[in-house]
Write an enzyme that holds these catalytic residues in place. Sequence first.
Site, PDB file in Angstrom:
ATOM      1  N   HIS A  63      -3.746  13.019 -65.739  1.00 23.99           N
ATOM      2  CA  HIS A  63      -3.011  13.830 -64.773  1.00 23.99           C
ATOM      3  C   HIS A  63      -1.726  14.337 -65.425  1.00 23.99           C
ATOM      4  O   HIS A  63      -1.428  14.027 -66.578  1.00 23.99           O
ATOM      5  CB  HIS A  63      -2.722  13.042 -63.487  1.00 23.99           C
ATOM      6  CG  HIS A  63      -1.808  11.873 -63.656  1.00 23.99           C
ATOM      7  ND1 HIS A  63      -2.162  10.726 -64.342  1.00 23.99           N
ATOM      8  CD2 HIS A  63      -0.523  11.651 -63.221  1.00 23.99           C
ATOM      9  CE1 HIS A  63      -1.161   9.872 -64.321  1.00 23.99           C
ATOM     10  NE2 HIS A  63      -0.146  10.412 -63.644  1.00 23.99           N
ATOM     11  N   HIS A  65       1.575  14.003 -64.961  1.00 23.95           N
ATOM     12  CA  HIS A  65       2.867  13.326 -65.067  1.00 23.95           C
ATOM     13  C   HIS A  65       3.220  13.019 -66.516  1.00 23.95           C
ATOM     14  O   HIS A  65       2.370  12.666 -67.328  1.00 23.95           O
ATOM     15  CB  HIS A  65       2.878  12.053 -64.219  1.00 23.95           C
ATOM     16  CG  HIS A  65       2.965  12.331 -62.746  1.00 23.95           C
ATOM     17  ND1 HIS A  65       2.529  11.456 -61.794  1.00 23.95           N
ATOM     18  CD2 HIS A  65       3.447  13.417 -62.075  1.00 23.95           C
ATOM     19  CE1 HIS A  65       2.752  11.968 -60.589  1.00 23.95           C
ATOM     20  NE2 HIS A  65       3.294  13.163 -60.733  1.00 23.95           N
ATOM     21  N   ASP A  67       4.694  10.701 -68.259  1.00 22.09           N
ATOM     22  CA  ASP A  67       4.430   9.455 -68.984  1.00 22.09           C
ATOM     23  C   ASP A  67       2.976   9.349 -69.435  1.00 22.09           C
ATOM     24  O   ASP A  67       2.596   8.387 -70.107  1.00 22.09           O
ATOM     25  CB  ASP A  67       4.827   8.234 -68.143  1.00 22.09           C
ATOM     26  CG  ASP A  67       4.104   8.155 -66.808  1.00 22.09           C
ATOM     27  OD1 ASP A  67       3.812   9.208 -66.219  1.00 22.09           O
ATOM     28  OD2 ASP A  67       3.840   7.028 -66.346  1.00 22.09           O
ATOM     29  N   HIS A  68       2.182  10.366 -69.101  1.00 22.62           N
ATOM     30  CA  HIS A  68       0.789  10.407 -69.532  1.00 22.62           C
ATOM     31  C   HIS A  68       0.492  11.591 -70.464  1.00 22.62           C
ATOM     32  O   HIS A  68      -0.622  11.670 -70.989  1.00 22.62           O
ATOM     33  CB  HIS A  68      -0.139  10.475 -68.321  1.00 22.62           C
ATOM     34  CG  HIS A  68      -0.104   9.238 -67.482  1.00 22.62           C
ATOM     35  ND1 HIS A  68      -1.099   8.270 -67.507  1.00 22.62           N
ATOM     36  CD2 HIS A  68       0.828   8.785 -66.596  1.00 22.62           C
ATOM     37  CE1 HIS A  68      -0.777   7.285 -66.686  1.00 22.62           C
ATOM     38  NE2 HIS A  68       0.372   7.579 -66.106  1.00 22.62           N
ATOM     39  N   HIS A 141      -3.570  10.074 -55.944  1.00 26.12           N
ATOM     40  CA  HIS A 141      -2.230   9.980 -56.507  1.00 26.12           C
ATOM     41  C   HIS A 141      -1.414  11.146 -55.958  1.00 26.12           C
ATOM     42  O   HIS A 141      -1.918  11.974 -55.189  1.00 26.12           O
ATOM     43  CB  HIS A 141      -2.310  10.004 -58.038  1.00 26.12           C
ATOM     44  CG  HIS A 141      -1.043   9.601 -58.725  1.00 26.12           C
ATOM     45  ND1 HIS A 141      -0.278   8.519 -58.333  1.00 26.12           N
ATOM     46  CD2 HIS A 141      -0.389  10.138 -59.800  1.00 26.12           C
ATOM     47  CE1 HIS A 141       0.759   8.404 -59.122  1.00 26.12           C
ATOM     48  NE2 HIS A 141       0.735   9.379 -60.017  1.00 26.12           N
ATOM     49  N   ASP A 211      -3.615   6.798 -62.794  1.00 27.23           N
ATOM     50  CA  ASP A 211      -2.769   6.427 -61.659  1.00 27.23           C
ATOM     51  C   ASP A 211      -3.555   6.634 -60.366  1.00 27.23           C
ATOM     52  O   ASP A 211      -4.100   7.710 -60.117  1.00 27.23           O
ATOM     53  CB  ASP A 211      -1.494   7.265 -61.660  1.00 27.23           C
ATOM     54  CG  ASP A 211      -0.555   6.865 -62.794  1.00 27.23           C
ATOM     55  OD1 ASP A 211      -0.964   6.067 -63.643  1.00 27.23           O
ATOM     56  OD2 ASP A 211       0.584   7.371 -62.828  1.00 27.23           O
ATOM     57  N   HIS A 270      -0.210  -0.521 -67.191  1.00 29.16           N
ATOM     58  CA  HIS A 270       0.692   0.405 -66.498  1.00 29.16           C
ATOM     59  C   HIS A 270       1.652  -0.347 -65.581  1.00 29.16           C
ATOM     60  O   HIS A 270       1.791  -0.046 -64.392  1.00 29.16           O
ATOM     61  CB  HIS A 270      -0.137   1.431 -65.707  1.00 29.16           C
ATOM     62  CG  HIS A 270       0.628   2.644 -65.266  1.00 29.16           C
ATOM     63  ND1 HIS A 270       1.274   2.708 -64.055  1.00 29.16           N
ATOM     64  CD2 HIS A 270       0.823   3.841 -65.858  1.00 29.16           C
ATOM     65  CE1 HIS A 270       1.831   3.893 -63.914  1.00 29.16           C
ATOM     66  NE2 HIS A 270       1.590   4.604 -65.009  1.00 29.16           N
TER      67      HIS A 270
END
Length: 317
Positions: A63, A65, A67-68, A141, A211, A270
């Site tokens: 996805h 975001h 941090d990914h 999410h 997530d 995570h």
Amino acid sequence: MLRLTFLGTSSGVPSLTRNVSGLAVQTHLGRAWMLVDCGEGTQHQVQRAGLSLHDLQAVCISHVHGDHCFGLPGLLASAGMNARKEPLQLIAPEPVWRWLQTTLECTDTHLPYPLEWIDVADPTPWQWQPSITLSRHAQKHRVPSYAFRIDCTRAIRRLKTDALQALGLPPGPAWKALSHGQDVPFEGRLLHSADWVHEEVQHIAAVLGGDNAEPACLQAACEGAQLLVHEATYAQAVLDKVGPGPMHSSVQLVATFAQQQGVPNLILTHFSPRHHTADEQQVLRTEAQTHYQGQVFLAQDFDRFELAFDGALTRRH
């Protein structure tokens, strides 16, 4: 066999002991590997794990975001500076593809290899290797998020050794020839390989969750799977205080789901930075074991796990 190397196990931001999301996947077929998520700093983790960007065949982003995915431009650029020429598959959300193209253009970055984009929302399974398939499964999410299921098969050819010994054919070159599909003459008759070899097809599956606030979204994805890797950002007590806004899972939610589904192996990852200390990790471990009776692990950066074709999961630090 599937080998998983955790390159980042923290949620949101890195800490002194954990980087943000990144997971390397290898198989029994050789050095080729696939990367699932690519948070900032992932290329450093790749080097420390002893992986080569020349052997990287695909990057999957669950996805949008940061941090990914914030580590993606740097990793791709480094691959190019290391003289990579082979095509690379990118399975990612369409906004990540647009952002990446803009970033490369604005930084005057030119990749010397083809980058082939596949929309992560496309339901068509991707054939990674001849016997390995990747499918995507929607989760819940704050933004569209996907889990990845990897199905891996292999065919094992086994000689019917008892029958050959009963026939009077001793072990040796003739056995080897039969096992390699060659017909063999013996005492005036022709032994056909197909009659003396038994082929067994073995299959394993692992679900790598992104997530996800509702583990039950992965009920269909987990059917027949021997392993579930899933985010467990909070202990249940912390999630109760934080509330539903972040749309992440607790250890209790994931463990309860894995128990209900009968998944024999569970790896949690995570983790919120508030759960990175040894004491907090023990809190999470106890919560998991309270609600799940299978084999459970709390992943650390650079942990390596091997899922064998008999379904056994082994952790190698």
